[in-house]
Design a protein around this motif. Structure first.
Motif, short mmCIF file in Angstrom:
data_model
loop_
_atom_site.label_atom_id
_atom_site.label_comp_id
_atom_site.label_asym_id
_atom_site.label_seq_id
_atom_site.Cartn_x
_atom_site.Cartn_y
_atom_site.Cartn_z
N ALA A 228 28.15 -2.78 -20.40
CA ALA A 228 28.47 -4.20 -20.52
C ALA A 228 29.98 -4.45 -20.44
CB ALA A 228 27.92 -4.76 -21.82
N GLN A 229 30.79 -3.49 -20.88
CA GLN A 229 32.23 -3.67 -20.85
C GLN A 229 32.78 -3.67 -19.43
OE1 GLN A 229 34.10 -0.87 -23.47
NE2 GLN A 229 32.91 -1.48 -25.25
N SER A 230 31.99 -3.14 -18.49
CA SER A 230 32.44 -3.10 -17.09
C SER A 230 31.96 -4.31 -16.30
CB SER A 230 31.95 -1.82 -16.41
OG SER A 230 30.54 -1.82 -16.31
N PHE A 231 31.27 -5.25 -16.93
CA PHE A 231 30.78 -6.44 -16.25
C PHE A 231 31.96 -7.35 -15.85
CE2 PHE A 231 26.21 -6.65 -18.16
CZ PHE A 231 25.90 -5.50 -17.46
N GLU A 232 31.80 -7.97 -14.69
CA GLU A 232 32.78 -8.93 -14.21
C GLU A 232 32.06 -9.98 -13.37
OE1 GLU A 232 35.56 -6.79 -11.84
OE2 GLU A 232 34.02 -5.82 -10.61
N SER A 233 32.77 -11.05 -13.03
CA SER A 233 32.17 -12.08 -12.19
C SER A 233 31.97 -11.53 -10.78
CB SER A 233 33.07 -13.32 -12.16
OG SER A 233 33.13 -13.90 -13.45
N ILE A 234 30.73 -11.62 -10.30
CA ILE A 234 30.36 -11.04 -9.00
C ILE A 234 29.75 -12.12 -8.12
CG2 ILE A 234 28.98 -9.29 -7.83
CD1 ILE A 234 31.04 -8.06 -9.66
N ASP A 235 30.25 -12.24 -6.89
CA ASP A 235 29.65 -13.12 -5.90
C ASP A 235 28.43 -12.43 -5.32
OD1 ASP A 235 28.93 -14.73 -3.80
OD2 ASP A 235 30.95 -14.91 -2.96
N SER A 236 27.24 -12.95 -5.60
CA SER A 236 26.01 -12.32 -5.12
C SER A 236 25.94 -12.25 -3.60
CB SER A 236 24.79 -13.06 -5.67
OG SER A 236 24.76 -13.04 -7.07
N ASN A 237 26.56 -13.20 -2.92
CA ASN A 237 26.57 -13.18 -1.45
C ASN A 237 27.30 -11.93 -0.94
OD1 ASN A 237 25.52 -16.06 -0.80
ND2 ASN A 237 27.13 -16.39 -2.32
N VAL A 239 27.73 -9.09 -2.63
CA VAL A 239 26.92 -7.93 -2.98
C VAL A 239 25.79 -7.74 -1.97
CG1 VAL A 239 25.34 -6.98 -4.71
CG2 VAL A 239 27.47 -8.04 -5.43
N LEU A 240 25.16 -8.84 -1.59
CA LEU A 240 24.07 -8.77 -0.60
C LEU A 240 24.59 -8.25 0.74
CD1 LEU A 240 21.16 -9.33 0.29
CD2 LEU A 240 21.85 -11.70 0.76
N GLU A 241 25.76 -8.71 1.16
CA GLU A 241 26.33 -8.25 2.43
C GLU A 241 26.62 -6.76 2.39
OE1 GLU A 241 26.49 -9.87 5.19
OE2 GLU A 241 25.74 -11.72 4.27
N GLU A 242 27.08 -6.27 1.25
CA GLU A 242 27.30 -4.82 1.10
C GLU A 242 26.00 -4.06 1.28
OE1 GLU A 242 30.86 -3.52 -1.78
OE2 GLU A 242 29.26 -4.61 -2.82
N ALA A 243 24.94 -4.56 0.64
CA ALA A 243 23.64 -3.89 0.75
C ALA A 243 23.14 -3.91 2.20
CB ALA A 243 22.63 -4.57 -0.18
N GLY A 268 28.21 -9.08 -13.86
CA GLY A 268 27.51 -7.81 -13.82
C GLY A 268 28.37 -6.70 -13.26
N ASN A 269 27.70 -5.62 -12.91
CA ASN A 269 28.35 -4.45 -12.33
C ASN A 269 28.09 -4.47 -10.83
OD1 ASN A 269 28.07 -1.48 -11.32
ND2 ASN A 269 29.31 -1.32 -13.18
N GLU A 270 29.14 -4.52 -10.03
CA GLU A 270 29.00 -4.73 -8.59
C GLU A 270 28.16 -3.65 -7.91
OE1 GLU A 270 31.86 -4.64 -4.67
OE2 GLU A 270 32.65 -5.57 -6.49
N SER A 271 28.47 -2.39 -8.17
CA SER A 271 27.77 -1.30 -7.47
C SER A 271 26.29 -1.27 -7.83
CB SER A 271 28.43 0.04 -7.80
OG SER A 271 28.32 0.35 -9.17
N GLN A 272 25.97 -1.61 -9.10
CA GLN A 272 24.57 -1.56 -9.51
C GLN A 272 23.79 -2.74 -8.95
OE1 GLN A 272 24.27 -0.90 -13.71
NE2 GLN A 272 25.38 1.04 -13.62
N LEU A 273 24.40 -3.91 -8.90
CA LEU A 273 23.71 -5.06 -8.30
C LEU A 273 23.51 -4.85 -6.81
CD1 LEU A 273 25.37 -8.09 -10.15
CD2 LEU A 273 23.16 -7.02 -10.59
N GLN A 278 19.72 -3.49 -2.42
CA GLN A 278 19.48 -2.50 -1.38
C GLN A 278 18.12 -1.84 -1.54
OE1 GLN A 278 22.77 0.14 -0.41
NE2 GLN A 278 21.36 1.87 -0.19
N ASN A 279 17.77 -1.45 -2.77
CA ASN A 279 16.50 -0.76 -2.99
C ASN A 279 15.30 -1.64 -2.68
OD1 ASN A 279 18.04 1.37 -3.86
ND2 ASN A 279 17.14 1.51 -5.89
N ILE A 280 15.36 -2.91 -3.11
CA ILE A 280 14.22 -3.81 -2.87
C ILE A 280 14.07 -4.10 -1.38
CG2 ILE A 280 13.25 -6.09 -3.33
CD1 ILE A 280 14.54 -6.01 -6.08
N MET A 281 15.20 -4.34 -0.69
CA MET A 281 15.11 -4.62 0.74
C MET A 281 14.71 -3.37 1.52
SD MET A 281 18.15 -7.36 1.56
CE MET A 281 19.48 -6.25 1.08
N ALA A 282 15.17 -2.19 1.09
CA ALA A 282 14.77 -0.94 1.76
C ALA A 282 13.27 -0.74 1.65
CB ALA A 282 15.52 0.24 1.14
#
Length: 382
Positions: A228-237, A239-243, A268-273, A278-282
């Motif tokens: 939780a201490q590593s959470f930050e504001s993340i743009d979901s768009n 994150v989706l583009e990365e995936a 949240g955590n960028e890499s985990q989101l 990625q996993n669901i779309m894969a």
């Protein structure tokens, strides 16, 4: 002579009243029922008696000289040592305001004089029962907390073990793959068809093991605190583009068509989101219908629980609804490896990531038509 119920026998009752006859009457009633009784003629004696030995219940008069019952009660409730003792007021005052004042000062009950013997006994027994149940609940809560702490430690140790073991397994496995590749390259003619087939099996199996180890490493890292201490504001768009970039090969090969609406900013955590998307779309790409291009739609709306509810919908083979949450269990597979390769950890990892972010993950599916995976993430507070 009747006795108090077995569990209340020898319970300590302190009676506080400046009228000796009242003390004697109440003391006899309670003593005859098996209770241990102490008496106090004024508030100061009562406070001293409580410091010497905590009573289980206090019967307290209101109208007393020097210190009335309200003050006695307030002082007892302000002391951490005596604040949990049930106090039953016994008074000739019948005005509603007097009763309200008694409860506001911390009283547990109120009996009006002249009292009925059976009423006094019933009220005393009632508060002793409540006190006993509260004590049992306190013990059970302490035991549950200890078990929970033990479970947290065990889970952490298991996650750390999985991380270390998986990491240490990678080096020898790469040696196996490297040497098998060298044998295939340098001694292909001498090996013959059988030898070539054996080495191919070794390389394929090692590749599967490598993927399993990488998935285990990813899974173990999700559980390593303090997340939780590593959470930050993340743009979901973003994150989706990365995936989508990571899946570009599979998307191109399968002819997948992926669309999405504008997605919110979450914490949240960028890499985990990114791993979650990625996993669901894969899965949506992998579990597609024969000769049908995968279509995946990603959308999000805010629900009435002040959460962002994401949906990833596909037109794949679907999931039998009877499988329920089993699909989120580690290593659980609906299909054989030869039919649909994989380690069976992907959705387990998704569930863990969502829960670590304070959300929920579930699905809705129709076999042969497609599946929608839903997950929630807390909305940012303005």
């Amino acid at each position: 002579m009747n006795s108090a119920s077995q569990e209340h026998t020898h319970k300590d009752i302190l009676i506080v009243d400046d009228t000796p006859v009242n003390l004697r009457v109440l003391a006899k009633i309670l003593s005859d029922r098996g209770y241990k009784v102490r008496k106090a003629l004024n508030g100061q004696i009562a406070l001293t008696a409580c410091q010497t030995l905590l009573p289980d219940v206090i019967l307290l008069d209101i109208m007393m000289p020097d210190m009335d019952g309200y003050e006695v009660c307030q002082r007892l409730k302000s002391d951490p040592k005596t604040q949990d003792i049930p106090i039953i007021f016994i008074s000739a005052l019948e005005d509603e305001w007097d009763k309200v004042k008694a409860f506001k000062s911390g009283g547990s009950d109120y009996i009006t004089k002249p009292f009925q013997i059976e009423e006094v006994l019933a009220r005393v027994k009632h508060h002793l029962t409540i006190q006993q149940l509260q004590y049992q609940l306190k013990i059970q809560n302490a035991e549950l907390q200890a078990l929970n702490e033990q479970l947290v430690r065990s889970n952490l140790e298991l996650e750390q073990f999985a991380h270390v073991a998986s990491h240490d397994l990678q080096s020898p496995l790469q040696v196996i793959i490297g040497n098998a590749d060298l044998l295939t390259w340098k001694y292909e003619q001498q090996l013959g068809p059988d030898g070539d087939r054996y080495l191919t099996n070794i390389i394929d199996a090692s590749g599967r093991m490598t993927q399993l180890i990488q998935d285990l490493l990813t899974y173990s890292k999700v559980g390593i605190p303090p997340l939780a201490q590593s959470f930050e504001s993340i743009d979901s768009n973003f994150v989706l583009e990365e995936a989508l970039a990571n899946l570009s090969g599979e998307i191109s090969k399968s002819g997948s068509i992926i669309t999405h609406s504008h997605l919110p900013t979450v914490r949240g955590n960028e890499s985990q989101l990114m791993q979650l998307f990625q996993n669901i779309m894969a899965n949506a790409i992998k579990f597609r219908l024969p000769d049908v291009s995968p279509k995946i739609e990603v959308s999000c709306n805010q629900n009435n629980r002040e959460e962002w509810q994401f949906e990833i919908r596909d037109n794949g083979i679907g999931i039998d609804p009877d499988q329920g949450d089993r699909i989120f269990e580690a290593f659980y597979r609906l299909h054989s490896y030869d039919e649909y390769p994989g380690t069976g950890i992907g959705l387990t990892l998704c569930k863990k990531i969502v829960e670590r972010h304070g959300g929920r993950l579930w699905f809705d599916s129709i076999k042969g038509e497609g599946t929608s995976f839903y997950f929630t993430l807390p909305a940012l507070k303005s």
